[in-house]
Design a protein around this motif. Structure first.
Motif, PDB file in Angstrom:
ATOM      1  N   THR A  87     -22.665 -10.446  10.784  1.00  5.02           N
ATOM      2  CA  THR A  87     -21.917 -11.355  11.006  1.00  5.02           C
ATOM      3  C   THR A  87     -21.048 -11.317  12.219  1.00  5.02           C
ATOM      4  N   SER A  88     -20.568 -12.601  12.495  1.00  7.95           N
ATOM      5  CA  SER A  88     -19.953 -12.396  13.765  1.00  7.95           C
ATOM      6  C   SER A  88     -18.337 -12.225  13.345  1.00  7.95           C
ATOM      7  N   ASP A  89     -17.828 -12.336  12.195  1.00  6.49           N
ATOM      8  CA  ASP A  89     -16.593 -12.191  11.623  1.00  6.49           C
ATOM      9  C   ASP A  89     -16.444 -10.629  11.451  1.00  6.49           C
ATOM     10  N   PRO A  90     -15.509  -9.971  11.827  1.00 12.49           N
ATOM     11  CA  PRO A  90     -15.241  -8.220  11.921  1.00 12.49           C
ATOM     12  C   PRO A  90     -14.942  -8.130  10.594  1.00 12.49           C
ATOM     13  N   VAL A  91     -14.659  -8.959   9.444  1.00 15.19           N
ATOM     14  CA  VAL A  91     -13.872  -8.671   8.296  1.00 15.19           C
ATOM     15  C   VAL A  91     -15.450  -8.021   7.638  1.00 15.19           C
ATOM     16  N   ALA A  92     -14.899  -7.041   6.721  1.00 14.71           N
ATOM     17  CA  ALA A  92     -16.068  -6.369   5.910  1.00 14.71           C
ATOM     18  C   ALA A  92     -16.202  -7.271   4.807  1.00 14.71           C
ATOM     19  N   LEU A  93     -17.544  -7.171   4.351  1.00 13.89           N
ATOM     20  CA  LEU A  93     -18.001  -7.659   3.112  1.00 13.89           C
ATOM     21  C   LEU A  93     -17.519  -7.055   1.878  1.00 13.89           C
ATOM     22  N   PRO A  94     -17.096  -7.776   0.746  1.00 15.30           N
ATOM     23  CA  PRO A  94     -16.872  -7.213  -0.541  1.00 15.30           C
ATOM     24  C   PRO A  94     -17.791  -6.293  -1.149  1.00 15.30           C
ATOM     25  N   ALA A  95     -17.546  -5.277  -1.728  1.00 11.89           N
ATOM     26  CA  ALA A  95     -18.621  -4.202  -2.489  1.00 11.89           C
ATOM     27  C   ALA A  95     -19.456  -5.051  -3.468  1.00 11.89           C
ATOM     28  N   PRO A  96     -20.730  -4.834  -3.698  1.00  6.60           N
ATOM     29  CA  PRO A  96     -21.365  -5.444  -4.739  1.00  6.60           C
ATOM     30  C   PRO A  96     -21.051  -5.159  -6.244  1.00  6.60           C
ATOM     31  N   PRO A 104     -18.747 -13.535  -5.198  1.00  4.28           N
ATOM     32  CA  PRO A 104     -18.592 -14.844  -4.519  1.00  4.28           C
ATOM     33  C   PRO A 104     -17.092 -14.831  -3.127  1.00  4.28           C
ATOM     34  N   VAL A 105     -17.401 -15.459  -2.221  1.00  2.00           N
ATOM     35  CA  VAL A 105     -16.424 -15.021  -1.323  1.00  2.00           C
ATOM     36  C   VAL A 105     -15.473 -16.495  -1.105  1.00  2.00           C
ATOM     37  N   THR A 106     -14.473 -16.258  -1.098  1.00  2.05           N
ATOM     38  CA  THR A 106     -13.737 -17.619  -1.196  1.00  2.05           C
ATOM     39  C   THR A 106     -13.311 -17.753   0.382  1.00  2.05           C
ATOM     40  N   VAL A 107     -13.230 -19.080   0.694  1.00  5.67           N
ATOM     41  CA  VAL A 107     -12.679 -19.113   2.028  1.00  5.67           C
ATOM     42  C   VAL A 107     -11.611 -20.383   1.945  1.00  5.67           C
ATOM     43  N   GLU A 108     -10.479 -20.041   2.769  1.00  2.00           N
ATOM     44  CA  GLU A 108      -9.313 -21.010   2.754  1.00  2.00           C
ATOM     45  C   GLU A 108      -9.644 -21.944   3.445  1.00  2.00           C
ATOM     46  N   ARG A 109      -9.437 -23.359   2.775  1.00  2.00           N
ATOM     47  CA  ARG A 109      -9.768 -24.619   3.406  1.00  2.00           C
ATOM     48  C   ARG A 109      -8.751 -24.981   4.516  1.00  2.00           C
ATOM     49  N   PRO A 110      -9.181 -25.619   5.411  1.00  2.00           N
ATOM     50  CA  PRO A 110      -8.143 -25.667   6.730  1.00  2.00           C
ATOM     51  C   PRO A 110      -7.511 -27.225   6.256  1.00  2.00           C
TER      52      PRO A 110
END
Length: 131
Positions: A87-96, A104-110
């Motif tokens: 991924t281009s995002d340096p944030v680590a993915l959550p553990a399975p 599921p990953v939530t993304v803040e709405r702009p």
């Protein structure tokens, strides 16, 4: 193709005029022209069929080359399913979870502003006008 010069054409025309006669010569020329047109049509159809076969053979050959090249690239660079996705995002993915699925990953709405900023008043926005 056929090499006829003007003298040979004149000999053929004189022989046709004498053999067929001046009365039936236009009918004979129309008949010959019709058959020549049909022969050209058959030749055109044969040529287009031959060209399409050549195109299909070239396309099959190119597809074969592309498949060989793709196989070579896949051999040189095999995909490794054990590595996490890049991924281009340096944030680590959550553990399975226990099931092995990713949560599921939530993304803040702009924030979207419906009301645009009101236009600036040219009289108050100009510093020279205030002095």
């Amino acid at each position: 193709m056929l090499d006829f010069n003007m003298s040979e054409m004149m000999v053929v025309a004189i022989v046709a005029l004498l053999v067929i006669g001046p009365k039936d010569l236009p009918k004979a020329m129309r008949f010959v022209g019709c058959w020549v047109g049909r022969a050209r049509g058959v030749a055109r159809q044969f040529r287009s069929g031959f060209d399409s076969m050549v195109r299909e053979a070239e396309l099959a050959e190119m597809e074969k080359k592309w498949a060989e090249e793709n196989a070579r690239i896949m051999r040189e660079h095999p995909s490794e399913p054990d590595q996490p996705p890049v991924t281009s995002d340096p944030v680590a993915l959550p553990a399975p979870d226990e099931s092995g699925d990713q949560p599921p990953v939530t993304v803040e709405r702009p924030a979207i502003h419906d009301d645009p900023a009101p236009p600036a008043d040219p009289v108050t926005a100009d510093p020279k006008a205030q002095s």
